[in-house]
Design an enzyme around this catalytic site. Structure first.
Site, PDB file in Angstrom:
ATOM      1  N   ARG A  49      39.601  44.627  39.335  1.00  0.00           N
ATOM      2  CA  ARG A  49      40.891  45.010  39.503  1.00  0.00           C
ATOM      3  C   ARG A  49      41.941  45.411  38.797  1.00  0.00           C
ATOM      4  NH1 ARG A  49      45.012  42.161  40.232  1.00  0.00           N
ATOM      5  NH2 ARG A  49      45.743  40.047  40.723  1.00  0.00           N
ATOM      6  N   GLU A  57      47.928  38.428  49.216  1.00  0.00           N
ATOM      7  CA  GLU A  57      46.341  38.111  49.598  1.00  0.00           C
ATOM      8  C   GLU A  57      46.016  38.508  51.148  1.00  0.00           C
ATOM      9  OE1 GLU A  57      43.898  37.381  47.784  1.00  0.00           O
ATOM     10  OE2 GLU A  57      45.486  37.247  45.986  1.00  0.00           O
ATOM     11  N   ARG A 100      35.362  40.745  36.989  1.00  0.00           N
ATOM     12  CA  ARG A 100      35.979  42.061  37.521  1.00  0.00           C
ATOM     13  C   ARG A 100      36.254  43.132  36.377  1.00  0.00           C
ATOM     14  NH1 ARG A 100      39.121  40.443  42.685  1.00  0.00           N
ATOM     15  NH2 ARG A 100      40.579  39.279  40.717  1.00  0.00           N
TER      16      ARG A 100
END
Length: 163
Positions: A49, A57, A100
């Site tokens: 990320r 998105e 992440r």
């Protein structure tokens, strides 16, 4: 204090110092990458990320000239173009709620978060390190700033299964 207690205290303090050192270390990832969406990339199977930004998105649409356009897909393409410049190097200091690494990543000497905000395909997020660049992109009407859009954080809240 007895010697045994003193030795135990020293061992506990040493263990705590090691733990703090391990938690403070940056995780480095490097290699060829591909864009998962406008603020996430994949390096050898590890999703990373990008730190300090929030991009539309993948399934998110924005409005330009009164018409919807696939701004989430456009953000992914913009990041993918930047990834073609060179192998990526990322320095992560933490992980997000999905596990992440959250990282500052560069490709060919270019900060990818900065690039996405400058091009108008991401907003400055958490810490606002890129707020000045966001203002420039907004003033120039680049990317998502060329029309209207729902902030990605709000879009995710309204579409919990849509991304």
């Amino acid at each position: 204090m007895r010697i045994k207690d003193l030795v135990l205290a020293v061992l506990i303090l040493g263990a705590l110092a090691l733990l703090v050192d391990l938690l403070k270390r940056e995780e480095t990832l490097a290699g060829h990458a591909f864009a998962v969406d406008g603020d996430t990339l994949d390096i050898a199977g590890t999703r990373v990320r990008l730190k300090g930004i929030d991009a539309p998105e993948l399934k998110q649409e924005c409005v330009r000239a009164g018409r919807p356009w696939a701004c989430g897909e456009a953000a992914r393409r913009m990041l993918q173009e930047a990834l073609r410049a060179a192998p990526v190097t990322c320095a992560a200091s933490r992980r997000d709620q999905y596990g992440r690494p959250v990282a500052v990543c560069q490709a060919g000497g270019v900060d990818l978060s900065e690039h996405m905000v400058q091009q108008g395909f991401a907003v400055a997020y958490l810490g606002r390190a890129y707020a000045g660049m966001e203002a420039e992109a907004r003033a120039a009407g680049r990317g998502i700033w060329g029309g209207s859009f729902e902030p990605p954080v709000d879009w995710r809240a309204a579409h919990p299964h849509g991304f």
